[in-house]
Motif scaffolding. Structure first.
Motif, PDB file in Angstrom:
ATOM      1  N   GLN A 104       1.033  -1.457   0.074  1.00 19.25           N
ATOM      2  CA  GLN A 104       0.814   0.000  -0.009  1.00 19.25           C
ATOM      3  C   GLN A 104       0.562   1.303  -0.103  1.00 19.25           C
ATOM      4  O   GLN A 104       0.116   2.817   0.112  1.00 19.25           O
ATOM      5  N   GLY A 105       2.470   1.108  -0.373  1.00 21.85           N
ATOM      6  CA  GLY A 105       2.633   2.293  -0.177  1.00 21.85           C
ATOM      7  C   GLY A 105       3.553   2.885  -1.737  1.00 21.85           C
ATOM      8  O   GLY A 105       3.250   2.746  -2.555  1.00 21.85           O
ATOM      9  N   ALA A 106       4.554   3.558  -1.344  1.00 26.98           N
ATOM     10  CA  ALA A 106       4.976   4.053  -2.316  1.00 26.98           C
ATOM     11  C   ALA A 106       5.978   2.831  -3.483  1.00 26.98           C
ATOM     12  O   ALA A 106       6.146   2.976  -4.336  1.00 26.98           O
ATOM     13  N   PHE A 107       6.193   1.519  -2.231  1.00 30.52           N
ATOM     14  CA  PHE A 107       7.069   0.445  -3.148  1.00 30.52           C
ATOM     15  C   PHE A 107       6.814  -0.368  -3.730  1.00 30.52           C
ATOM     16  O   PHE A 107       5.694  -0.423  -3.783  1.00 30.52           O
ATOM     17  N   GLN A 108       7.027  -0.992  -5.273  1.00 28.95           N
ATOM     18  CA  GLN A 108       6.108  -2.248  -5.810  1.00 28.95           C
ATOM     19  C   GLN A 108       7.075  -3.392  -5.270  1.00 28.95           C
ATOM     20  O   GLN A 108       8.405  -3.081  -6.085  1.00 28.95           O
ATOM     21  N   VAL A 109       5.984  -4.401  -5.183  1.00 31.84           N
ATOM     22  CA  VAL A 109       7.278  -5.300  -5.393  1.00 31.84           C
ATOM     23  C   VAL A 109       7.109  -6.499  -6.102  1.00 31.84           C
ATOM     24  O   VAL A 109       6.388  -6.458  -6.729  1.00 31.84           O
ATOM     25  N   GLN A 110       8.051  -6.751  -7.140  1.00 25.51           N
ATOM     26  CA  GLN A 110       8.405  -7.742  -8.191  1.00 25.51           C
ATOM     27  C   GLN A 110       8.887  -8.265  -7.687  1.00 25.51           C
ATOM     28  O   GLN A 110       9.811  -9.030  -7.123  1.00 25.51           O
ATOM     29  N   LEU A 111       7.773 -10.079  -8.424  1.00 26.32           N
ATOM     30  CA  LEU A 111       8.188 -11.210  -7.555  1.00 26.32           C
ATOM     31  C   LEU A 111       9.948 -11.839  -8.660  1.00 26.32           C
ATOM     32  O   LEU A 111       8.974 -12.295  -9.658  1.00 26.32           O
ATOM     33  N   GLY A 112       9.649 -12.485  -8.673  1.00 29.11           N
ATOM     34  CA  GLY A 112      10.554 -13.853  -9.033  1.00 29.11           C
ATOM     35  C   GLY A 112      11.147 -14.966  -8.232  1.00 29.11           C
ATOM     36  O   GLY A 112      10.963 -14.991  -7.359  1.00 29.11           O
ATOM     37  N   ASN A 113      10.443 -15.575  -9.759  1.00 31.29           N
ATOM     38  CA  ASN A 113      10.309 -17.506  -9.524  1.00 31.29           C
ATOM     39  C   ASN A 113      11.956 -17.923 -10.012  1.00 31.29           C
ATOM     40  O   ASN A 113      11.878 -17.957 -11.309  1.00 31.29           O
ATOM     41  N   SER A 114      12.632 -19.110  -9.601  1.00 33.59           N
ATOM     42  CA  SER A 114      13.538 -19.067  -9.365  1.00 33.59           C
ATOM     43  C   SER A 114      13.927 -20.773 -10.451  1.00 33.59           C
ATOM     44  O   SER A 114      14.162 -21.120 -10.582  1.00 33.59           O
ATOM     45  N   ARG A 115      13.107 -21.243  -9.960  1.00 32.17           N
ATOM     46  CA  ARG A 115      12.361 -22.600  -9.957  1.00 32.17           C
ATOM     47  C   ARG A 115      13.209 -23.747  -9.391  1.00 32.17           C
ATOM     48  O   ARG A 115      13.431 -24.261 -10.337  1.00 32.17           O
ATOM     49  N   TYR A 116      14.409 -23.383  -8.484  1.00 32.79           N
ATOM     50  CA  TYR A 116      15.177 -23.889  -7.869  1.00 32.79           C
ATOM     51  C   TYR A 116      16.328 -24.397  -8.770  1.00 32.79           C
ATOM     52  O   TYR A 116      16.942 -25.207  -8.788  1.00 32.79           O
ATOM     53  N   VAL A 117      16.643 -23.172  -9.687  1.00 32.54           N
ATOM     54  CA  VAL A 117      17.529 -23.414 -11.222  1.00 32.54           C
ATOM     55  C   VAL A 117      18.122 -23.002 -10.641  1.00 32.54           C
ATOM     56  O   VAL A 117      17.965 -21.311 -10.654  1.00 32.54           O
ATOM     57  N   PRO A 118      19.594 -22.943 -10.271  1.00 30.56           N
ATOM     58  CA  PRO A 118      20.684 -20.989 -10.165  1.00 30.56           C
ATOM     59  C   PRO A 118      21.061 -20.453 -11.070  1.00 30.56           C
ATOM     60  O   PRO A 118      20.934 -19.617 -11.666  1.00 30.56           O
ATOM     61  N   ALA A 119      20.844 -21.086 -12.414  1.00 27.71           N
ATOM     62  CA  ALA A 119      21.029 -20.032 -13.594  1.00 27.71           C
ATOM     63  C   ALA A 119      19.830 -19.144 -13.169  1.00 27.71           C
ATOM     64  O   ALA A 119      19.920 -18.022 -13.997  1.00 27.71           O
ATOM     65  N   ASP A 122      16.786 -29.502  -1.990  1.00 30.97           N
ATOM     66  CA  ASP A 122      17.406 -28.603  -2.083  1.00 30.97           C
ATOM     67  C   ASP A 122      18.087 -28.834  -0.850  1.00 30.97           C
ATOM     68  O   ASP A 122      18.141 -29.031  -0.194  1.00 30.97           O
ATOM     69  N   PRO A 123      18.887 -27.168  -0.831  1.00 26.19           N
ATOM     70  CA  PRO A 123      20.929 -27.195  -0.451  1.00 26.19           C
ATOM     71  C   PRO A 123      19.823 -27.711   1.338  1.00 26.19           C
ATOM     72  O   PRO A 123      20.042 -27.860   1.783  1.00 26.19           O
ATOM     73  N   ARG A 124      18.531 -26.504   1.570  1.00 23.47           N
ATOM     74  CA  ARG A 124      18.483 -26.236   2.326  1.00 23.47           C
ATOM     75  C   ARG A 124      17.468 -27.868   3.849  1.00 23.47           C
ATOM     76  O   ARG A 124      17.045 -27.680   4.456  1.00 23.47           O
ATOM     77  N   SER A 125      17.071 -29.052   2.770  1.00 23.75           N
ATOM     78  CA  SER A 125      16.636 -29.910   2.621  1.00 23.75           C
ATOM     79  C   SER A 125      18.137 -30.918   2.800  1.00 23.75           C
ATOM     80  O   SER A 125      17.603 -31.942   3.614  1.00 23.75           O
ATOM     81  N   TYR A 126      18.650 -30.538   1.985  1.00 18.97           N
ATOM     82  CA  TYR A 126      19.740 -31.570   2.710  1.00 18.97           C
ATOM     83  C   TYR A 126      20.602 -30.994   4.185  1.00 18.97           C
ATOM     84  O   TYR A 126      21.180 -31.963   5.161  1.00 18.97           O
ATOM     85  N   ARG A 127      20.599 -29.534   4.634  1.00 17.60           N
ATOM     86  CA  ARG A 127      21.164 -29.942   5.839  1.00 17.60           C
ATOM     87  C   ARG A 127      19.630 -29.755   6.721  1.00 17.60           C
ATOM     88  O   ARG A 127      20.455 -30.238   8.092  1.00 17.60           O
ATOM     89  N   ARG A 128      18.947 -30.342   6.217  1.00 15.91           N
ATOM     90  CA  ARG A 128      18.554 -30.775   7.203  1.00 15.91           C
ATOM     91  C   ARG A 128      18.388 -32.282   7.774  1.00 15.91           C
ATOM     92  O   ARG A 128      17.913 -32.647   9.255  1.00 15.91           O
TER      93      ARG A 128
END
Length: 343
Positions: free
Chosen positions: A95-110, A195-201
């Motif tokens: 609701q403010g002056a900023f605009q959120v822009q969202l990106g989905n990497s799909r678990y692909v580093p590139a 993913d790396p987070r699951s491997y740490r678990r």
């Protein structure tokens, strides 16, 4: 903690690090000293002198053209785990002056690298990225970004700039210790989309079982397939057929845990007496299941809210109280592991 890097000569990021302020504050002070307090101006001027920093005239001109974009990159838009953090970010900035822009990497580093380049090309006011496992190139891009950067959903002692989340290793360890303490003997791990987070678990879980004398490498089942309830049901059936002595399982997320429950019920196994089940993240369905499912609770909304507060602090010319924030987790014990200890 490593400094955010520049290339060759001292950069505005080096000045900011030396002065303990944000790059935006340094830019404001150099462009128009009246925009910052006397105290901050003295700190910045001292840092400039000590580093022999020479402002780049072209960069100074660009500093005033920073956009109102907050770039946010997550690995999945279908994974409920990220939804709560995104909701917190949108609640704060929507609701403010900023605009959120969202990106989905799909678990692909590139793809994450490509998105970072795209966002930075728009000169965002800040960046929020999930995790700590960026490629060297992506990390360098973010280290050189002259805007606040917050990594979320993880913790570590070497953030790019700021970080807020929890320890996946310690969460996995807590799950393993709980199953050992409940008297389960042949304790397995069921994981999808590792993913790396699951491997740490998984690593934390293994440490707990090794400490309790229960670790069996044959009781680790993982797949690269995407997590789902149906996959959890399918894999627990395969797991129990291969190892009928399995009496407890830690699933790397709640979708897999709920599927494991359904699979066990279909096979006529009693939860928690024949087999115990524990998940990770504690989504709403875990308490609603029958029997209710034990899980490691993480406060994803608080993570997103805290990331926003860090950014707002920097953009206002201040430094956040801490650049590394571990919000921790809670073991939510429910019916799926609540059997009496057995010999």
């Amino acid at each position: 903690m490593r400094k955010r890097k520049g290339a060759g000569r001292p950069t505005i990021a080096d000045v900011a690090n030396k002065a303990g302020v944000s790059t935006i504050t340094v830019s404001r002070a150099l462009r128009d000293p009246s925009m910052v307090s006397d105290h901050l101006r003295r700190k910045i001027n001292n840092a400039v002198r000590k580093l022999n920093y020479v402002p780049h005239s072209h960069a100074s001109a660009l500093a005033s053209t920073r956009s109102n974009i907050i770039g946010v990159i997550v690995p999945s838009l279908t994974n409920n785990v990220f939804a709560e953090s995104l909701r917190a970010i949108y609640d704060a900035f929507g609701q403010g002056a900023f605009q959120v822009q969202l990106g989905n990497s799909r678990y692909v580093p590139a793809e994450e690298e490509r998105l970072v380049r795209t966002f930075l090309g728009q000169r965002p006011s800040a960046m929020i990225v999930a995790g700590t496992d960026q490629t060297d190139v992506t990390r360098q891009l973010l280290e050189n970004a002259e805007c606040p950067v917050v990594q979320i959903m993880d913790v570590g002692d070497d953030p790019i700039d700021m970080i807020v989340g929890f320890s996946h290793f310690e969460g996995g360890k807590a799950a393993g210790l709980h199953l050992v303490q409940q008297g389960y003997k042949r304790i397995g791990f069921l994981g999808a989309r590792m993913d790396p987070r699951s491997y740490r678990r998984l690593e934390g879980f293994k440490e707990a079982l090794q400490f309790g004398g229960r670790y069996d490498p044959d009781l680790i089942m993982t797949t690269t397939l995407s997590s789902s309830v149906s996959l959890g049901a399918e894999l627990i059936g395969q797991f129990c057929a291969r190892r009928p002595d399995l009496d407890a399982v830690f699933c790397n997320n709640d979708d897999m845990a709920l599927g494991a429950l359904f699979g066990c019920q279909k096979a006529g196994l009693s939860v928690p007496d024949d087999i115990g089940i524990i998940g990770f993240n504690d989504l709403e369905m875990m308490a609603a299941a029958h029997p209710s499912l034990t899980s490691i609770r993480t406060d994803r909304y608080a993570i997103g809210r805290h990331a926003v507060e860090m950014i707002q602090s920097v953009l206002s010319g201040e430094s956040p109280d801490k650049k590394i924030v571990d919000l921790g987790f809670e073991l939510q014990v429910r019916q799926s592991t609540s059997r009496s200890a057995k010999a």
